[in-house]
Design an enzyme around this catalytic site. Structure first.
Site, short mmCIF file in Angstrom:
data_model
loop_
_atom_site.label_atom_id
_atom_site.label_comp_id
_atom_site.label_asym_id
_atom_site.label_seq_id
_atom_site.Cartn_x
_atom_site.Cartn_y
_atom_site.Cartn_z
CB CYS A 176 -1.12 5.99 2.37
SG CYS A 176 -2.69 6.41 3.60
NE ARG A 222 -2.17 1.42 3.93
CZ ARG A 222 -2.76 2.26 3.95
NH1 ARG A 222 -4.20 1.79 4.56
NH2 ARG A 222 -1.66 2.65 5.41
#
Length: 121
Positions: A101, A99
């Protein structure tokens, strides 16, 4: 290449598809917290939840699921929402995909978060 769309997630607000599949992967366009009816819930927790639900609906339409997600990119309008966002996100993305972010200046429609995903078909 295949294109996927579902009425269980909001329609695209621009010239793009909800998802495309190619080479064994599903690429889900960034999902804001708009409901399929066009409403936006209040607060980061409710918005994160709706964004995750939208991603899930599109993954399902493409024959995939949260357990097959390999990478997400998450956008926050305010990095101070990071902890609250994560508390919701981890309930859906239990396989802990890779991920990124990041906090951004603005998101479409003034929402607090957006999530895009890449999953196996």
């Amino acid at each position: 290449m295949k294109t996927f769309a579902t009425d269980e997630a909001p329609k695209a607000i621009g010239p793009y598809s909800q998802a495309k599949a190619a080479c064994g992967f599903v690429f889900v366009s960034g999902q804001t917290p708009c409901t399929p009816a066009g409403e936006i819930p209040e607060g980061i927790e409710a918005q994160a939840d709706q964004s995750c639900r939208n991603v899930g609906a599109i993954l399902k339409a493409a024959g995939s699921g949260f357990d097959k997600v390999v990478k997400t990119t998450c956008f926050l309008a305010d990095i101070a929402d990071f902890k609250a966002f994560n508390a919701v996100y981890e309930r859906y993305f239990t396989s802990k995909p890779a991920r990124s972010c990041v906090a951004v200046k603005d998101l479409p429609l003034g929402v607090k978060c957006e999530i895009e995903a890449i999953a196996e078909e």
